[in-house]
Write an enzyme that holds these catalytic residues in place. Structure first.
Site, PDB file in Angstrom:
ATOM      1  N   THR A   1      73.206-113.378 -73.398  1.00 41.30           N
ATOM      2  CA  THR A   1      73.669-113.298 -72.016  1.00 41.30           C
ATOM      3  C   THR A   1      74.707-114.375 -71.733  1.00 41.30           C
ATOM      4  O   THR A   1      75.705-114.138 -71.058  1.00 41.30           O
ATOM      5  CB  THR A   1      72.484-113.472 -71.056  1.00 41.30           C
ATOM      6  OG1 THR A   1      71.453-112.565 -71.447  1.00 41.30           O
ATOM      7  CG2 THR A   1      72.906-113.173 -69.633  1.00 41.30           C
TER       8      THR A   1
ATOM      9  N   ASP B   1      76.420-104.633 -72.739  1.00 38.44           N
ATOM     10  CA  ASP B   1      75.200-105.366 -73.099  1.00 38.44           C
ATOM     11  C   ASP B   1      74.137-104.372 -73.580  1.00 38.44           C
ATOM     12  O   ASP B   1      74.205-103.187 -73.266  1.00 38.44           O
ATOM     13  CB  ASP B   1      74.700-106.116 -71.859  1.00 38.44           C
ATOM     14  CG  ASP B   1      73.665-107.164 -72.209  1.00 38.44           C
ATOM     15  OD1 ASP B   1      73.432-107.380 -73.415  1.00 38.44           O
ATOM     16  OD2 ASP B   1      73.098-107.776 -71.289  1.00 38.44           O
ATOM     17  N   GLU B   2      73.160-104.856 -74.296  1.00 36.17           N
ATOM     18  CA  GLU B   2      72.046-104.023 -74.779  1.00 36.17           C
ATOM     19  C   GLU B   2      72.579-102.751 -75.447  1.00 36.17           C
ATOM     20  O   GLU B   2      72.121-101.635 -75.175  1.00 36.17           O
ATOM     21  CB  GLU B   2      71.105-103.649 -73.626  1.00 36.17           C
ATOM     22  CG  GLU B   2      70.550-104.817 -72.840  1.00 36.17           C
ATOM     23  CD  GLU B   2      69.496-105.623 -73.585  1.00 36.17           C
ATOM     24  OE1 GLU B   2      69.238-105.336 -74.785  1.00 36.17           O
ATOM     25  OE2 GLU B   2      68.937-106.557 -72.979  1.00 36.17           O
TER      26      GLU B   2
ATOM     27  N   ARG C   1      59.634-112.717 -76.536  1.00 39.43           N
ATOM     28  CA  ARG C   1      59.762-113.175 -75.146  1.00 39.43           C
ATOM     29  C   ARG C   1      59.191-114.571 -74.988  1.00 39.43           C
ATOM     30  O   ARG C   1      59.429-115.255 -73.999  1.00 39.43           O
ATOM     31  CB  ARG C   1      59.025-112.253 -74.153  1.00 39.43           C
ATOM     32  CG  ARG C   1      59.460-110.808 -74.102  1.00 39.43           C
ATOM     33  CD  ARG C   1      60.923-110.638 -73.923  1.00 39.43           C
ATOM     34  NE  ARG C   1      61.574-110.504 -75.219  1.00 39.43           N
ATOM     35  CZ  ARG C   1      62.881-110.680 -75.420  1.00 39.43           C
ATOM     36  NH1 ARG C   1      63.657-111.008 -74.419  1.00 39.43           N
ATOM     37  NH2 ARG C   1      63.414-110.547 -76.612  1.00 39.43           N
TER      38      ARG C   1
END
Length: 760
Positions: free
Chosen positions: A36, A222-223, A611
């Site tokens: 990001t 993104d992604e 995560r």
DNA sequence: CAGCGGTTCATTTTT
DNA sequence: TGAACCGCTG
């Protein structure tokens, strides 16, 4: 690198990814590698240091919130010009494209976006018009096929040709034809259309295409691993003039193939763009070495991957805790206990922890436990605000005002609240509309010509017509007009009155929700430059669950693993690591013909694990309450892929569930928006912190005296049915009724008095 | 026309 | 377990 630059704050690989602004770039960004950051810095670098106008940049993000954050960041650098950045999700960009270009493309710019619910009700209508029942064809399967066809860019005619002689396939293709015709007639687009239609239009109209190609000197995505074919085409078309396209993704985090995401987009990037530069970000800044080692160990079992190895310069960190629990309820106790323990030991707030699970249904025992111990929590996703019935009802009135052709909304509200317009009447009106090729709304305006209506129906329809006329004739230009319109709808439809009269706690919650909707409309009007009803409705339709989630809180977060993509927490607990749950039964079944089904599950676990910043705990239960009965579970195959030396394992002693209490009283009004239990409701914790063995619960039927063996959870022998386990017990003494699940899979209810059961 | 009760069936995941 | 669908009744 001559003068100091924004990009000096990045590591060499990140810097390369951000500074390489000429030509195609694929950034393979491992979890926690600063993806990001790279995207934001790249945009900032383009705007601030290379003088590219935000107007010439398109940025596709995974949530609208992420787009907003990027825009905000740029705004700090260049001021209001940042508003010109074309940023959002594929769906919101597609919708904006269709609206901007509506004149050019000959479509009505006031179109409505249909969600799954709307699609289903449209399909139901199509079924009913053809006198088809759910037995003749599965509407869900039809809708699925339509969506898959769209994702493969197959239009109705093409599907019909593909169907050949197969009557089965022809019928589905026919429904696709009808569906698409109805969508056009209703002036509506579904999620797939929002991408597919722009692609089709860009291909069809060279002038429009050129305008977009000219404008977007820079395209960022993104992604990227989660894009599907049409999304790929959309960005490729737009980027193909300047060819400055930067895609950021991680093949190991591809978790949406089930809905058409096409991993080839990432795997074949180099062949699509021969001069592509590939940048790998493999340094992880997020997790401890042990967490990373677990993640790597798991994902290594996948064959379909580009291959990369995350490393960290950080601490080794704590061992990963793996807990085997007796059943799903003690799993909930353990998970919550772990959160409490770790948080108090490490000085974390509960807001820094998350509990993840595979399916939404798993949130239930967790919620019950959290309410029991009084720990505030937030559920992200689940039943979303705009999916609530009362919200959808009111929104349907607004949609009908914005788009009179929207029959789905019309049919939703024609008798909500009840105004004595029954099915027969609706069908007559509908048939009339169909004959005329008119919308329901137009048919309503021709009420006098509709045959066969009795006086009563006619009168009810007339007053509904007047209501819709009134709402439609509202001036929508004035300040606060939208809020006023919604308010008017709430009053004049009688919706508020009905809820007030009902007086139940549920009705009260619904009223609160509607109040909240009004608040959101007001907020939208205030914060949006050129606010419009259409704009609001679009925002509602395209909001992602993450957009809807509260920003920050002290509450523990609960969500599915899918929702966790892109987030990070100091403490992560993942529940339900059991065969048939995670991986799901379906993926296991599918894996017999297709290895990749399990691999997607494994990637999902990889996403979950990565995560975690500092602490990771995994749990599984030996017994789980599912489909209304206890089912025995086997530990997930994924657990055996984790090296022992990285883990600390615990196992609970045997324990049976007591009968479930009825759901916790709804007396505590949950904030309908966030599901946060108000902190003031928090009671001192009784347990959940310590791993206590619950003696009473472990003794089957302990309190019931002599017939110990008839407690829930016990195994019994039935003269006819054989061995079975008691899953439910109602009543007392001779009236006791037991629900028993027998080994052959049948579930039977028996009366103790007659059944002559024996201990097994 | 509306409301009730009975039956069936399912759980991935979501833009 | 429960949502959702269906058919029956008042």
């Amino acid at each position: 690198m001559s003068s100091p630059s924004l990009l000096d704050a990045l590591n060499p690989q990140q810097r390369e990814a951000a500074s390489q602004v000429e030509g195609p770039v694929l950034v393979l960004a491992g979890a926690g590698s600063g993806k990001t950051r790279v995207l934001t810095y790249r945009v900032a670098h383009l705007v601030e240091e290379l003088g590219v106008s935000p107007w010439n940049i398109m940025a596709v993000t995974f949530t609208n919130k992420a787009a907003g954050e990027m825009r905000q960041r740029i705004e700090q650098l260049v001021g209001p010009a940042a508003q010109q950045l074309w940023a959002g999700t594929f769906h919101s960009l597609g919708a904006r494209f269709l609206r901007y270009e509506s004149k050019e493309l000959g479509i009505d710019g006031n179109f409505t976006v249909y969600d799954e619910d709307d699609r289903r009700s449209l399909m139901r209508r199509l079924f009913s018009e053809r006198d088809l029942s759910n037995q003749d064809m599965d509407p869900k399967a039809v809708l699925n096929q339509i969506s898959r066809s769209k994702t493969a860019m197959i239009d109705p005619q093409a599907l019909m040709e593909q169907a050949g002689e197969s009557p089965q396939k022809r019928r589905i293709a026919e429904m696709y034809v009808a569906y698409q015709a109805a969508m056009r007639a209703n002036n509506a687009f579904d999620f797939d259309d929002l991408i597919v239609e722009p692609v089709r239009q860009l291909n069809r109209s060279p002038q429009v295409l050129e305008r977009y190609q000219e404008r977007f000197q820079q395209v960022l995505i993104d992604e990227y691993q989660d894009t599907n074919q049409p999304q790929y085409l959309f960005s490729k078309l737009i980027a193909s003039k300047h060819r400055n396209i930067c895609c950021v993704g991680d093949d190991d985090q591809s978790i949406y193939q089930f809905r058409g995401a096409d991993i080839r987009n990432i795997l074949d990037f180099e062949s699509d763009y021969a001069d592509a530069r590939i940048v790998r970000l493999e340094q992880n800044y997020r997790s401890t070495a042990r967490i990373l080692a677990v993640a790597n160990a798991v994902i290594e079992h996948n064959r379909d991957r580009k291959g990369k190895n995350l490393w960290t310069a950080g601490d080794e960190g704590a061992l990963i805790q793996i807990t085997e629990c007796a059943d799903d309820r003690s799993e909930a106790r353990r998970a919550v206990g772990t959160v409490k323990n770790v948080c108090s030991r490490e000085g974390l707030s509960a807001g820094e922890a998350v509990i993840l699970y595979r399916t939404n249904a798993q949130s239930r025992p967790l919620e019950e436990e959290l309410q029991r111990v009084g720990l505030p929590y937030v559920i992200v996703g689940g039943i979303r605000f705009y999916e609530r019935k009362e919200i959808k009802d009111l929104v349907a009135y607004l949609r009908l005002v914005a788009n009179p052709a929207d029959d789905v909304s019309f049919l939703r509200v024609i008798n909500v609240p009840k105004r004595g317009i029954g099915n027969t009447t609706i069908v007559r009106l509908r048939d009339f509309a169909n004959q005329r090729g008119a919308s329901m709304r137009e048919a309503l305006e021709m009420l006098d010509q509709v045959p066969e209506l009795n006086a009563r129906a006619r009168a009810n329809l007339a007053s509904f017509r007047d209501l819709i006329r009134e709402l439609s004739s509202c001036d929508r230009s004035a300040e606060g007009a939208l809020t006023a319109l919604a308010q008017l709808a709430l009053e004049r439809t009688g919706y508020r009155e009905i809820l007030e009269q009902e007086g139940t706690p549920e009705a009260e919650t619904r009223e609160l929700n509607l109040g909240q909707l009004l608040g959101r409309i007001a907020e939208y009007e205030e914060l949006t430059e050129d606010s419009s009803l259409e704009g609001f409705l679009e925002e509602v339709a395209l909001m992602t669950p993450a957009d809807d989630a509260p920003d920050r809180s002290d509450a523990l977060t609960l969500m599915t693993l899918h929702m966790a993509k892109g987030l990070e927490y100091p403490l992560v607990v993942i529940c339900g690591l059991e065969e048939n749950l995670f991986p799901t039964a379906r993926s296991i079944e599918e894996s017999h013909t297709n290895r990749s089904a399990i691999e997607e599950e494994r990637r999902l676990l990889y996403v979950g694990i990565t995560r975690a910043r500092r602490f990771l705990a995994l749990t599984h239960a030996r017994w789980r309450f599912m489909y209304g009965s206890l089912q025995e579970s086997v530990p997930s195959r994924f657990l055996s892929e984790i090296p022992d030396e990285l883990t600390h394992k615990e196992a609970e002693p045997e324990r049976f569930q007591r009968p479930r209490r009825q759901a916790p009283s709804p007396a505590v009004v949950k904030d309908p928006w966030t599901h946060i239990m108000p902190a003031t409701q928090t009671k001192p914790s009784v347990s959940g912190v310590h791993y206590e063995f619950d003696e009473a619960a472990a003794r089957p039927g302990g309190d019931e005296g002599h017939q110990d063996f008839l407690a829930v959870g016990s195994w019994v022998l039935h003269p006819n049915w054989g061995r079975g386990q008691i899953v439910r017990s109602e009543g007392a003494d001779a009236d006791t009724k037991l629900t028993i699940r027998f080994s052959r899979g049948q579930v039977k209810k028996v009366l103790v008095a007659y059944a002559s059961l024996e201990p097994a």
